[in-house]
Design a protein around this motif. Structure first.
Motif, PDB file in Angstrom:
ATOM      1  N   ASP A 170     -60.100 -13.168 -11.448  1.00 38.24           N
ATOM      2  CA  ASP A 170     -60.783 -14.367 -11.953  1.00 38.24           C
ATOM      3  C   ASP A 170     -61.574 -14.103 -13.228  1.00 38.24           C
ATOM      4  OD1 ASP A 170     -62.855 -12.862 -10.921  1.00 38.24           O
ATOM      5  OD2 ASP A 170     -63.748 -14.476  -9.749  1.00 38.24           O
ATOM      6  N   GLY A 171     -61.406 -12.912 -13.810  1.00 33.15           N
ATOM      7  CA  GLY A 171     -62.090 -12.573 -15.051  1.00 33.15           C
ATOM      8  C   GLY A 171     -63.379 -11.809 -14.876  1.00 33.15           C
ATOM      9  N   TYR A 172     -63.881 -11.730 -13.660  1.00 28.32           N
ATOM     10  CA  TYR A 172     -65.121 -10.990 -13.388  1.00 28.32           C
ATOM     11  C   TYR A 172     -64.902  -9.506 -13.671  1.00 28.32           C
ATOM     12  CZ  TYR A 172     -68.989  -9.042 -10.573  1.00 28.32           C
ATOM     13  OH  TYR A 172     -70.094  -8.358 -10.128  1.00 28.32           O
ATOM     14  N   ILE A 173     -65.853  -8.889 -14.388  1.00 33.18           N
ATOM     15  CA  ILE A 173     -65.790  -7.448 -14.641  1.00 33.18           C
ATOM     16  C   ILE A 173     -66.779  -6.752 -13.720  1.00 33.18           C
ATOM     17  CG2 ILE A 173     -66.039  -5.598 -16.331  1.00 33.18           C
ATOM     18  CD1 ILE A 173     -65.462  -7.617 -18.523  1.00 33.18           C
ATOM     19  N   ASP A 174     -66.292  -5.861 -12.916  1.00 31.64           N
ATOM     20  CA  ASP A 174     -67.140  -5.108 -11.998  1.00 31.64           C
ATOM     21  C   ASP A 174     -67.780  -3.956 -12.770  1.00 31.64           C
ATOM     22  OD1 ASP A 174     -68.362  -3.870  -9.868  1.00 31.64           O
ATOM     23  OD2 ASP A 174     -66.498  -3.143  -8.951  1.00 31.64           O
ATOM     24  N   ILE A 175     -68.828  -4.280 -13.531  1.00 28.92           N
ATOM     25  CA  ILE A 175     -69.428  -3.251 -14.378  1.00 28.92           C
ATOM     26  C   ILE A 175     -70.124  -2.163 -13.556  1.00 28.92           C
ATOM     27  CG2 ILE A 175     -69.644  -4.753 -16.387  1.00 28.92           C
ATOM     28  CD1 ILE A 175     -72.590  -5.075 -15.762  1.00 28.92           C
ATOM     29  N   GLU A 176     -70.492  -2.489 -12.321  1.00 30.02           N
ATOM     30  CA  GLU A 176     -71.091  -1.457 -11.472  1.00 30.02           C
ATOM     31  C   GLU A 176     -70.115  -0.320 -11.227  1.00 30.02           C
ATOM     32  OE1 GLU A 176     -72.446  -1.312  -6.901  1.00 30.02           O
ATOM     33  OE2 GLU A 176     -73.537  -2.771  -8.113  1.00 30.02           O
TER      34      GLU A 176
END
Length: 219
Positions: A170-176
């Protein structure tokens, strides 16, 4: 609770006031900005003020301090029109912090701090090889903030490099998952732990908790 009045802030010495006020905005993103001058001299600077300004067109901004002192990053951006924003991770945050030292113009912070410059084809500014999320930026405008002689540097995203596994459907970047650090004040570095992803807020709909892929955990 203790109340600090405007005069209390004015009475602090410069260093104490800078530390205190820099903490008031809460956790901030940790990035290093890469630039290059017309003599092919690379520069790298720690920045904790990067903000999202819009998605269409995709804009990011950050604040530069007054030009009363030499600002190699600001000068290089105005000269070349391009720069990179590189997220700082646990792997190299100490080296990234060292880039905030005031090196002479002929000294590259990449070399002095042990970081590796890389280049996208046809893009003048260097990015940081050690960063797991780096962004190529084109200068759009410099907005003066007259009250303290700083400026908001506004740029449009030209390219993004990020570890593919971190980008969800969905475009979310899991920067963690990239080990990205956060900053408090001038010198506090923090690793992060996500509390939750939540559904888009609407006045007539109950919030739902989402999984990392953006799907409702209730379904």
């Amino acid at each position: 609770m203790k109340t600090y009045k405007q005069q209390d802030l004015a009475n602090m010495d410069d260093t104490e006031r800078a530390r205190f006020v820099n903490c008031l905005s809460g956790f901030k993103s940790a990035n290093v900005v890469g630039t290059r001058d017309r003599h092919q001299q690379n520069n790298l600077a720690m920045i904790s003020s990067v903000v999202h300004l819009g998605s269409n067109p995709p804009l990011l901004g950050f604040v530069m301090r007054p030009k009363s002192a030499t600002r190699h990053t600001w000068e290089n951006i105005e000269e070349s029109g391009v720069y990179t924003i590189n997220q700082v991770s646990e792997e190299f945050f100490r080296k990234a912090h060292q880039t905030s030292a005031r090196y002479d113009r002929e000294v590259s912070e990449f070399e002095a701090c042990g970081l590796t410059p890389e280049f996208e084809d046809g893009f003048h500014a260097p990015h940081v090889a050690e960063s797991a999320l780096r962004i190529g930026m084109q200068l759009v405008e410099v907005i003066p903030i007259q009250h303290n002689d700083t400026a908001l540097i506004v740029g449009e995203i030209r390219w993004v490099e990020v570890k593919e596994k971190a980008v969800k459907s969905d475009g979310y970047i899991d920067i963690e998952s990239l080990g990205t650090m956060a900053i408090s004040g001038l010198d506090g570095y923090h690793s992060t732990q996500r509390a939750a992803r939540l559904s888009y807020a609407k006045p007539d709909k109950k919030l739902e908790e989402l999984d990392i892929e953006g799907r409702s955990k209730d379904s």
